[in-house]
Scaffold this active site. Structure first.
Site, PDB file in Angstrom:
ATOM      1  N   ALA A 108       0.820  -1.212   0.000  1.00  0.00           N
ATOM      2  CA  ALA A 108       0.000   0.000   0.000  1.00  0.00           C
ATOM      3  C   ALA A 108       0.853   1.261   0.000  1.00  0.00           C
ATOM      4  O   ALA A 108       0.560   2.231  -0.711  1.00  0.00           O
ATOM      5  CB  ALA A 108      -0.938  -0.007   1.213  1.00  0.00           C
ATOM      6  N   HIS A 163      17.434   5.836  26.293  1.00  0.00           N
ATOM      7  CA  HIS A 163      17.513   4.607  27.096  1.00  0.00           C
ATOM      8  C   HIS A 163      16.457   4.659  28.206  1.00  0.00           C
ATOM      9  O   HIS A 163      16.304   5.682  28.858  1.00  0.00           O
ATOM     10  CB  HIS A 163      18.894   4.474  27.719  1.00  0.00           C
ATOM     11  CG  HIS A 163      19.009   3.318  28.680  1.00  0.00           C
ATOM     12  ND1 HIS A 163      19.138   2.013  28.234  1.00  0.00           N
ATOM     13  CD2 HIS A 163      18.984   3.280  30.032  1.00  0.00           C
ATOM     14  CE1 HIS A 163      19.208   1.214  29.292  1.00  0.00           C
ATOM     15  NE2 HIS A 163      19.119   1.953  30.394  1.00  0.00           N
TER      16      HIS A 163
END
Length: 469
Positions: free
Chosen positions: A324, A448
């Protein structure tokens, strides 16, 4: 007779995006759609409803298998399939209504009926009642998508009740006891995983000796192991010779591709998921002089124009991956070309995603493709089992793999299997679009703790060494 700068036949992702971009660029635009709702296969019976069921079935599976480990105690979850299907239908309606709104917002005229090309610059719309309406356009874009391909050389009666395509697999009224999926590609594995999570005994029968045929072999091997751990069975290297209804369901007969005795498997539901073919029925292409290739696709030049001036084609009806987002980019490019701009699609950076759990995502070349092309490369891998966020979410399966040119370090391909792979792949796509290196990626600070740190670590493993391995 109404006249337009552009008429787009088909309103799947390629068609409706093309129409919107053209309207934004000042072209008087119309679309023709045979369905009562816009959005094509993707929004109505494909990408969107399948993702609704994938997500719902994943939540059901987590509730039954992971909640207790996370300290959430509850009684055994009970499936309410009718409500799950209501969720799917609500998602479809929200999306198709959204596209209809965008048509109005951008002043795009919508015609409901089957569009056919009478000649260059002329489109006939035939309504369900047989009435016809003729339209004129300076340019026409064919964006009619694709249809179920069936099994080559095997006559299969798909009734969408017992022997189903992806369409029928999205409409099952109860969870089958046993399901056989013919085809180990994206569609079969996504829908097979849905019904497996909901309780079906699923067996995948695949002609090749691997699943996800075009994917990197490291990924496909790991993916198969994970799916088997989840309960999905595989019959690989198997050529299907017959699919028929039986007394209580369906029967699939297959034989080893390399030779051997035939075997039959009975099932309540048989899903035919052996790929798709371009949909060009009743478009009048032959009569209009539009050239087709030997695979039934519309032939186009590098600017998406067919053999007839003023007639263009995009998406699943032309060469390239049936995706798509590839069709959307082509739609934008055509609209820009018709507006005098330099429309372009970089086919080397088209991501592909398998929305199972874990997800599989890929962009660029596989290791096998690089070897076949004789390109010297470096490879770096990093497992999610060494990623703190993955451990915290009970999602240690999978890895990230980065492939870079040995001489220049330019990233040539990235492959991910893991939770959220379909989202993580895009930083690789952006990097590759700008010709970035594995060192560029490895030296870019990543928050992190995140799953994306595994992408950074895999890049570091490519040009140097990872930190957390």
């Amino acid at each position: 007779m109404s006249s337009y700068d552009l008429i787009v036949i088909g309103t799947g992702p390629g068609g409706y995006v093309c129409a919107i971009k053209a309207a934004q660029l000042g072209l008087k635009t119309a679309v023709v759609e045979k369905r009562a709702t816009l959005g094509g296969t993707c929004l109505n019976i494909g990408c969107i409803p399948s993702k609704a069921l994938l997500h719902a079935s994943e939540v059901f599976d987590h509730a039954g298998h992971q909640f207790a480990e996370l300290g959430v105690d509850l009684e055994t979850p009970k499936l309410n399939l009718p409500n799950m299907m209501k969720h799917k239908e609500a998602v479809i309606k929200s999306n198709v209504d959204g596209v209809a709104f965008l048509m109005k917002k951008n002043k795009i005229d919508t015609y409901t009926g089957t569009g056919s090309i009478a000649a260059a610059g002329k489109v006939t719309v035939t309504a369900d009642d047989g009435s016809k309406q003729d339209l004129e356009a300076k340019n026409i874009v064919i964006a009619t998508g694709s249809d179920v391909a069936g099994i080559p050389g095997v006559d299969v009666d798909i009734d969408e009740k017992v022997i189903v395509s992806s369409t029928g697999a999205l409409e099952l009224e109860k969870v089958p006891g046993k399901m056989v999926v013919v085809g180990g590609g994206v569609i079969g594995l996504e829908l097979g995983s849905v019904w497996s999570r909901l309780g079906a005994d699923v067996t995948v029968v695949e002609y090749l000796d691997t699943v996800l045929g075009g994917m990197d072999k490291d990924v496909s091997k790991q993916f198969k192991k994970i799916m088997e751990k989840q309960g999905v069975k595989f019959e690989l290297g198997a050529k299907v010779t017959d699919v028929k209804k039986a007394d209580s369901g369906g029967m699939v007969t297959f034989e080893p591709v390399k030779g051997g005795d035939a075997k039959s498997i009975g099932a309540d539901i048989v899903l035919i998921a052996t790929g798709r073919k371009p949909y060009t029925d009743n478009l009048g292409l032959k009569e209009a002089g539009v050239a087709m290739d030997d695979r039934g696709r519309v032939e186009i030049d590098d600017h998406f124009q067919t053999s007839v001036k003023g007639i263009y084609a995009i998406g699943d009806v032309v060469r390239g991956a049936m995706l798509a987002h590839k069709a959307e980019d082509e739609g934008v490019a055509v609209a820009e070309i018709l507006s005098g701009q330099a429309g372009h699609v970089n086919y080397d950076v088209i991501p592909g995603v398998v929305y199972t759990q874990p997800e599989v995502a890929s962009v660029g070349k596989t290791e096998e493709e690089l070897k076949a092309a004789g390109i010297a490369y470096r490879a770096g891998k990093f497992p999610f089992s060494a990623n703190g966020r993955a451990r915290a979410m009970l999602a240690p399966d999978g890895f990230v793999k980065v492939l870079a040119d040995k001489a220049t370090d330019r990233v040539l391909g990235v492959h991910i299997i893991g939770l959220g792979a379909g989202e993580m792949i895009h930083e690789a796509a952006v990097l590759m679009e700008f010709g970035g290196s594995s060192e560029d990626l490895g030296r870019t600070c990543h928050a992190h703790p995140t799953m994306s740190e595994a992408v950074k670590e895999a890049a570091m493993a490519t040009f140097a060494k990872p930190i957390h391995m």
